[in-house]
Design a protein around this motif. Structure first.
Motif, PDB file in Angstrom:
ATOM      1  N   PRO A   1      42.373  13.700   5.295  1.00 58.31           N
ATOM      2  CA  PRO A   1      42.866  13.175   4.018  1.00 58.31           C
ATOM      3  C   PRO A   1      43.811  14.163   3.345  1.00 58.31           C
ATOM      4  O   PRO A   1      43.912  15.326   3.751  1.00 58.31           O
ATOM      5  CB  PRO A   1      41.581  12.986   3.204  1.00 58.31           C
ATOM      6  N   ASP A   2      44.490  13.709   2.288  1.00 58.40           N
ATOM      7  CA  ASP A   2      45.488  14.550   1.611  1.00 58.40           C
ATOM      8  C   ASP A   2      44.897  15.817   1.021  1.00 58.40           C
ATOM      9  O   ASP A   2      45.553  16.859   0.979  1.00 58.40           O
ATOM     10  CB  ASP A   2      46.182  13.752   0.497  1.00 58.40           C
ATOM     11  N   ASP A   3      43.661  15.760   0.542  1.00 60.79           N
ATOM     12  CA  ASP A   3      43.061  16.911  -0.120  1.00 60.79           C
ATOM     13  C   ASP A   3      42.225  17.766   0.825  1.00 60.79           C
ATOM     14  O   ASP A   3      41.366  18.527   0.398  1.00 60.79           O
ATOM     15  CB  ASP A   3      42.191  16.444  -1.289  1.00 60.79           C
ATOM     16  N   TYR A   4      42.463  17.655   2.110  1.00 63.04           N
ATOM     17  CA  TYR A   4      41.655  18.373   3.106  1.00 63.04           C
ATOM     18  C   TYR A   4      41.941  19.875   3.042  1.00 63.04           C
ATOM     19  O   TYR A   4      43.112  20.299   2.944  1.00 63.04           O
ATOM     20  CB  TYR A   4      41.975  17.846   4.504  1.00 63.04           C
ATOM     21  N   PRO A   5      40.930  20.753   3.108  1.00 65.14           N
ATOM     22  CA  PRO A   5      41.145  22.220   3.057  1.00 65.14           C
ATOM     23  C   PRO A   5      41.994  22.700   4.245  1.00 65.14           C
ATOM     24  O   PRO A   5      41.806  22.257   5.376  1.00 65.14           O
ATOM     25  CB  PRO A   5      39.724  22.790   3.146  1.00 65.14           C
ATOM     26  N   ASN A   6      42.884  23.627   3.965  1.00 62.09           N
ATOM     27  CA  ASN A   6      43.775  24.125   5.015  1.00 62.09           C
ATOM     28  C   ASN A   6      43.102  25.113   5.969  1.00 62.09           C
ATOM     29  O   ASN A   6      43.691  25.514   6.965  1.00 62.09           O
ATOM     30  CB  ASN A   6      44.992  24.801   4.383  1.00 62.09           C
ATOM     31  N   ASN A   7      41.898  25.562   5.628  1.00 59.00           N
ATOM     32  CA  ASN A   7      41.206  26.515   6.497  1.00 59.00           C
ATOM     33  C   ASN A   7      40.051  25.882   7.260  1.00 59.00           C
ATOM     34  O   ASN A   7      39.169  26.573   7.747  1.00 59.00           O
ATOM     35  CB  ASN A   7      40.689  27.694   5.669  1.00 59.00           C
ATOM     36  N   LEU A   8      40.058  24.547   7.365  1.00 57.31           N
ATOM     37  CA  LEU A   8      38.973  23.842   8.050  1.00 57.31           C
ATOM     38  C   LEU A   8      39.551  22.992   9.179  1.00 57.31           C
ATOM     39  O   LEU A   8      40.533  22.276   8.993  1.00 57.31           O
ATOM     40  CB  LEU A   8      38.223  22.943   7.048  1.00 57.31           C
ATOM     41  N   LEU A   9      38.957  23.071  10.351  1.00 53.86           N
ATOM     42  CA  LEU A   9      39.456  22.315  11.496  1.00 53.86           C
ATOM     43  C   LEU A   9      39.295  20.814  11.262  1.00 53.86           C
ATOM     44  O   LEU A   9      38.307  20.384  10.642  1.00 53.86           O
ATOM     45  CB  LEU A   9      38.702  22.705  12.766  1.00 53.86           C
ATOM     46  N   PRO A  10      40.242  20.011  11.735  1.00 48.19           N
ATOM     47  CA  PRO A  10      40.121  18.565  11.583  1.00 48.19           C
ATOM     48  C   PRO A  10      38.864  18.057  12.288  1.00 48.19           C
ATOM     49  O   PRO A  10      38.552  18.468  13.401  1.00 48.19           O
ATOM     50  CB  PRO A  10      41.392  18.026  12.236  1.00 48.19           C
ATOM     51  N   GLY A  11      38.135  17.169  11.599  1.00 53.28           N
ATOM     52  CA  GLY A  11      36.891  16.646  12.138  1.00 53.28           C
ATOM     53  C   GLY A  11      35.663  17.340  11.587  1.00 53.28           C
ATOM     54  O   GLY A  11      34.565  16.792  11.625  1.00 53.28           O
ATOM     55  N   PHE A  12      35.839  18.546  11.042  1.00 58.47           N
ATOM     56  CA  PHE A  12      34.712  19.281  10.488  1.00 58.47           C
ATOM     57  C   PHE A  12      34.347  18.800   9.085  1.00 58.47           C
ATOM     58  O   PHE A  12      33.190  18.839   8.689  1.00 58.47           O
ATOM     59  CB  PHE A  12      35.011  20.787  10.440  1.00 58.47           C
ATOM     60  N   GLY A  13      35.371  18.389   8.325  1.00 58.46           N
ATOM     61  CA  GLY A  13      35.159  18.004   6.934  1.00 58.46           C
ATOM     62  C   GLY A  13      35.058  16.491   6.743  1.00 58.46           C
ATOM     63  O   GLY A  13      35.288  15.693   7.660  1.00 58.46           O
ATOM     64  N   LYS A  14      34.740  16.099   5.510  1.00 57.03           N
ATOM     65  CA  LYS A  14      34.540  14.692   5.161  1.00 57.03           C
ATOM     66  C   LYS A  14      35.811  13.881   5.391  1.00 57.03           C
ATOM     67  O   LYS A  14      36.920  14.326   5.137  1.00 57.03           O
ATOM     68  CB  LYS A  14      34.114  14.598   3.691  1.00 57.03           C
ATOM     69  N   ASP A  15      35.633  12.646   5.891  1.00 54.87           N
ATOM     70  CA  ASP A  15      36.723  11.680   6.102  1.00 54.87           C
ATOM     71  C   ASP A  15      37.795  12.198   7.069  1.00 54.87           C
ATOM     72  O   ASP A  15      38.971  11.857   6.952  1.00 54.87           O
ATOM     73  CB  ASP A  15      37.382  11.305   4.767  1.00 54.87           C
ATOM     74  N   SER A  16      37.402  13.027   8.036  1.00 52.19           N
ATOM     75  CA  SER A  16      38.372  13.518   9.023  1.00 52.19           C
ATOM     76  C   SER A  16      37.824  13.300  10.422  1.00 52.19           C
ATOM     77  O   SER A  16      36.619  13.164  10.627  1.00 52.19           O
ATOM     78  CB  SER A  16      38.670  15.009   8.805  1.00 52.19           C
ATOM     79  N   ARG A  17      38.754  13.242  11.373  1.00 50.84           N
ATOM     80  CA  ARG A  17      38.389  13.102  12.774  1.00 50.84           C
ATOM     81  C   ARG A  17      39.203  14.103  13.587  1.00 50.84           C
ATOM     82  O   ARG A  17      40.386  14.299  13.324  1.00 50.84           O
ATOM     83  CB  ARG A  17      38.680  11.678  13.272  1.00 50.84           C
TER      84      ARG A  17
END
Length: 433
Positions: A385-401
């Protein structure tokens, strides 16, 4: 009369040492000394001398002719080296044997030297000397070859640097000089290492040549041949260890100059001319790091050790270059469809976020090719998503794959599920999310 380097004596040798002139009553065949009866009786009181025999004058002269000159003991200067301890492979005088080898079965050297040059142990010793001498000379050739190779590597490196520098604008000259100095420092360190190894190896060659020459010169002198052989037998262990250490250290690292292909774009912020690449370099030291292609792919420095190729049909935007499509581009170098990373701090990561967006009903397509993999490298591709943290791999955080290079798929959690094999060089990864 002079025989075998020793004169016949008419006076008692022990008495002469006491500044007394006493006629000799005979000759101790084991000690090769003239003695009076009183001195010989005292002489036999010692344990090591109890089996000694005093022979008469005519026989004494015969024995004297057959007896070689003894070497003086280095620990007891007034004593001769006459005894041998087989258990410890050591020679010494009577005092040495009484002090250090009183529990050992000591043998008399003169009883051991007949035919010693034909002894299997001596033959093996000479073969070992030849073996290590040959290895040392072969190693010297390898060292000298590497010495030339060091110069050739640096010559090519400097040429590549200069060619690339000539294509840059004037202020790049300062950076190129710094890079050349870096290369010269490496060459100086390598040359110093190789020259030290060369000197060490030369000393080994001189030492083994000296051993061989000494043994050859003493072939007809059994006593000296025996003494030298025992000494060289122990010295060869040190030669072997030194050769092994030289072999282990006789290695150099090759390096090439890799120009910064995106230098024109980064001219205002660039702080290095390019990348000095060494084959098999660890991921932490290699300046060319891999970062995420397409979408959000944040990584730590230790994870950034791969290079990826993004294909032209990626994300249904074949008519746009990666530079045109980037929404966020951090610590990356982009050359056409090639993405690589050169992080500058320990915790830096590489990040590429595409402008491409999808609705909830759409599937995003990603395709990358692995061009280079470092040690410990890590790549991840996915949607965030647009507000996804820049230091977190995709899929690790909410609403990401995300799909990661360890072969696992992550769906809004750091606990992934096995999906495929680990990525390797040459793999083309195509994913729909």
């Amino acid at each position: 009369m002079e025989v075998s380097g020793k004169k016949l004596r008419n006076y008692c040798k022990p008495c002469e040492q006491l500044k007394t002139s006493t006629f000799s009553d005979g000759f101790c065949s084991q000690c090769a000394e003239e003695m009076c009866q009183r001195c010989f009786d005292t002489h036999k009181q010692f344990k090591l001398n109890r089996g000694h025999i005093l022979v008469q004058s005519v026989e004494a002269k015969s024995k004297c002719k057959e007896t070689p000159t003894f070497d003086n003991c280095t620990k007891h200067l007034n004593e001769d080296i006459k005894f041998f301890c087989p258990e410890h492979d050591q020679v010494g005088c009577g005092d040495c044997m009484v002090i250090s080898h009183k529990t050992c079965k000591v043998e008399y050297i003169l009883e051991q030297i007949d035919g010693y040059k034909d002894n299997e142990e001596f033959i093996k010793l000479t073969k070992d000397i030849e073996k290590y001498d040959s290895e040392a000379k072969t190693m010297l050739g390898s060292i000298r070859s590497n010495k030339d190779h060091v110069k050739d590597i640096n010559k090519k490196f400097a040429l590549d640097v200069n060619i690339f520098r000539d294509e840059m604008i004037a202020h790049i000259t300062k950076l190129s000089d710094a890079m050349l100095k870096y290369g010269d420092d490496i060459m100086a360190a390598d040359m110093k290492k190789i020259e030290n190894l060369e000197e060490e190896n030369k000393r080994l060659v001189d030492e083994t040549n000296g051993m061989r020459d000494t043994l050859q010169s003493e072939v007809d002198q059994p006593y000296k041949l025996f003494i030298s052989s025992l000494s060289y037998k122990q010295n060869l262990h040190l030669v072997r260890d030194q050769l092994e250490r030289i072999k282990a250290n006789n290695k150099i690292e090759t390096y090439d100059f890799m120009p910064d292909c995106n230098l024109e774009q980064l001219m205002k912020t660039c702080k290095q001319l390019g990348v000095m690449h060494k084959p098999n370099e660890s991921g932490a030291a290699l300046r060319e790091k891999t970062v995420k292609a397409n979408r959000a792919t944040p990584m730590t420095k230790d994870q950034c050790s791969q290079t990826i190729q993004v294909t032209k049909d990626q994300c249904s935007q074949t008519n746009q270059s990666l530079l045109d499509r980037q929404l966020v581009c951090k610590n990356l170098i982009i050359d056409g469809d090639l993405i690589s990373c050169a992080v500058k701090a320990k915790d830096d990561c590489g990040l590429f976020i595409d402008k491409y967006t999808v609705s909830c009903d759409d599937l995003a397509t990603f395709e990358i090719e692995i061009v280079s993999i470092g040690r410990g490298g890590y790549i991840a591709i996915g949607v965030v998503p647009d507000d996804y943290p820049n230091n977190l791999l995709p899929g690790f955080g909410k609403d990401s794959r995300g799909y990661n290079s360890d072969g696992k798929v992550f769906m809004g959690s750091k606990s992934g599920e096995k999906y495929g094999n680990k990525w390797k060089v040459g793999d083309r990864i195509e994913v729909q999310m």
